[in-house]
Design an enzyme around this catalytic site. Structure first.
Site, PDB file in Angstrom:
ATOM      1  CE  LYS A   1     135.999 119.015 -10.417  1.00  0.00           C
ATOM      2  NZ  LYS A   1     134.565 119.391 -10.277  1.00  0.00           N
TER       3      LYS A   1
ATOM      4  CB  THR B   1     137.590 126.836 -12.538  1.00  0.00           C
ATOM      5  OG1 THR B   1     137.473 125.436 -12.289  1.00  0.00           O
ATOM      6  CG2 THR B   1     136.527 127.552 -11.721  1.00  0.00           C
TER       7      THR B   1
ATOM      8  NE  ARG C   1     132.459 119.916 -15.108  1.00  0.00           N
ATOM      9  CZ  ARG C   1     131.946 120.979 -14.483  1.00  0.00           C
ATOM     10  NH1 ARG C   1     131.517 122.018 -15.187  1.00  0.00           N
ATOM     11  NH2 ARG C   1     131.867 121.010 -13.168  1.00  0.00           N
TER      12      ARG C   1
ATOM     13  NE  ARG D   1     127.067 121.932  -5.653  1.00  0.00           N
ATOM     14  CZ  ARG D   1     127.644 122.824  -6.438  1.00  0.00           C
ATOM     15  NH1 ARG D   1     127.227 124.073  -6.411  1.00  0.00           N
ATOM     16  NH2 ARG D   1     128.623 122.479  -7.242  1.00  0.00           N
TER      17      ARG D   1
END
Length: 479
Positions: free
Chosen positions: A219, A277, A37, A78
């Protein structure tokens, strides 16, 4: 290849500073990596190009068909590129700003943050490690009180659970990386913070516009996605249960239930599924996982996921290779001791060809009843092999295709081991001899062992799957 040592569950590793050099990538592949990934949230296109070169060099040397996933950042807010981490304490007031920060202000990369929050809203940073409460909006800046947390680090994620961000599902940054994925012939693209099926359609449109044909993995990490999960699964090529942000946007206690729901729905839809995760989070700093983490990986496998994913464990952790080896051992132990070797039966799915589904079901049952060593599935795109995979066959499925891109894509599916071989011929004595040589040279299957061959007629690969042939290695073709 020793069939008894194969790990059916696939392992995805995220590349980063701890794992991006050629030798480490090669060792990760030897340790059991099924897919790499690339996280577009970090690094530049130039850096990811270097990663790609190392992956492809190692794949060529090890003769592996290893797929590469590009994970798009999506509408993720972010922390900006602050020079160094900022220490904070409970009760402290801080300012988040989307414009050039003044002294003691924290920059963020989203201009609309002041419009998406209101006084009293809770904002979480760094996967929930930091909690802030909105006190007031000052022009386009947001004044907050620290509820908990000690340190704000650069480029860490910001979640506003009470808000539906006004950001587009596919950002300008994502569009540039989609073009990067197409130009570099990557195997999968993952779209972050999917809310509905229209988000997936938009990502696919950009891929097509750039001249590509790359599968899109959705996702699942927002509440809206759970509400629209059936339509999202239907339009997507695969699903990732991205539990970090999902556990913030929802709540931690809801995640296990949602995970099981999504994995089950993906299985029924015959779509590839990844659980991701914090799977071995402790191994970022420590050489062994907690018992809870080992159980977490095991439960994802028991749920029926195709793959489990490592993030910071391999991207920035101290023990990237050991983390992969540990995850591989957990998966193998679960498969050998908990997963029943009996196949599962799924209802006929009207979205797929009935004949192909019937042949998939028959091949799995025949392999079990006849004690075959493997299923050899000849397929151009992997259409039928993926149907076989979702039935959880008790023996490995070796997919043979004449296109490398499909071989790489299918190597993400549970218990599929795909290769690209120029063998698209009618089934006869000569082809059976070539199949025997391939099997004997690449596996520990021996003369006299039985395999199930699935393919099309007249040529094995070209056309729709419409035939099953039971073959004993070393014996001539029986018409």
């Amino acid at each position: 290849m020793n069939l008894s040592e194969l790990v059916k569950t696939k392992i995805v590793a995220t590349l980063g500073p701890a794992s991006c050099d050629y030798e480490t990538i090669k060792e990760l592949m030897k340790s059991g990596i099924s897919m790499f990934r690339l996280n577009s949230s970090h690094g530049t296109e130039e850096i990811h190009s270097e990663y790609l070169a190392n992956i492809r060099k190692a794949s060529l040397e090890l003769k592996e068909k290893t797929p590469i996933l590009l994970d798009l950042q999506g509408p993720k807010i972010r922390v900006g590129n602050i020079a160094e981490s900022v220490n904070i304490k409970v009760g402290q007031e801080i300012i988040l700003t989307p414009i050039e920060p003044l002294e003691n202000e924290i920059p963020v990369d989203y201009k609309g943050i002041a419009q998406d929050v209101k006084a009293g809203d809770k904002i979480l940073l760094d996967d929930g490690k930091i909690g802030l409460k909105v006190l007031e909006i000052i022009y386009n800046k947001v004044k907050k009180e620290v509820l908990y947390g000690e340190e704000i680090k650069p480029r860490k994620g910001i979640n506003v659970p009470t808000s539906a961000s006004s950001l587009s599902a596919v950002t300008e940054r994502d569009i540039k990386y989609i073009e990067f994925a197409v130009k570099n012939n990557l195997d999968y693209v993952a779209l972050s913070f999917v809310r509905n099926e229209e988000d997936i359609k938009l990502a696919k449109k950009y891929i097509t516009d750039f001249g590509g044909d790359i599968p899109v993995i959705a996702k699942i990490e927002k509440p809206q996605a759970i509400d629209n999960i059936d339509k999202i699964i239907d339009i997507s090529d695969g699903i990732m249960v991205a539990r970090g942000d999902l556990g913030i946007e929802l709540s931690p206690e809801q995640v296990p239930v949602v995970q099981k729901l999504i994995v089950k729905k993906a299985e029924e839809a015959r779509k590839v599924c990844i659980v991701a995760t914090q799977m071995l989070e402790t191994m970022i700093e420590q050489p062994i996982p907690t018992r809870a983490e080992a159980s977490d990986v095991a439960n994802a496998i028991i749920d029926g996921t195709d793959a489990v994913m490592l993030s910071a464990e391999t991207a920035s952790g101290k023990y990237p290779i050991l983390a992969v080896q540990t995850m591989s051992k957990i998966a193998k132990t679960v498969e050998d001791n908990i997963i029943c070797p009996d196949s599962i039966m799924l209802e006929i799915n009207e979205e797929y060809n009935i004949s192909s589904q019937s042949i998939a079901m028959a091949s799995v049952q025949m392999a079990k009843k006849l004690k075959a060593r493997a299923i050899l599935a000849f397929s151009h795109t992997g259409y039928t092999p993926k149907l076989i995979s979702k039935l959880k066959p008790c023996v490995p499925v070796f997919m043979i295709t004449n296109e490398e891109k499909y071989a790489k894509q299918m190597n993400l599916y549970w218990n599929i081991y795909a290769d690209c071989v120029d063998i698209d011929l009618p089934l006869d004595d000569a082809l059976i001899s070539r199949i025997d040589n391939y099997v004997l040279n690449n596996t520990d299957i021996k003369l006299g062992d039985r395999i199930i061959i699935v393919g099309s007629i007249p040529k094995l690969i070209t056309g729709k799957t419409n035939s099953i042939y039971v073959h004993i290695i070393g014996e001539p073709y029986s018409r």
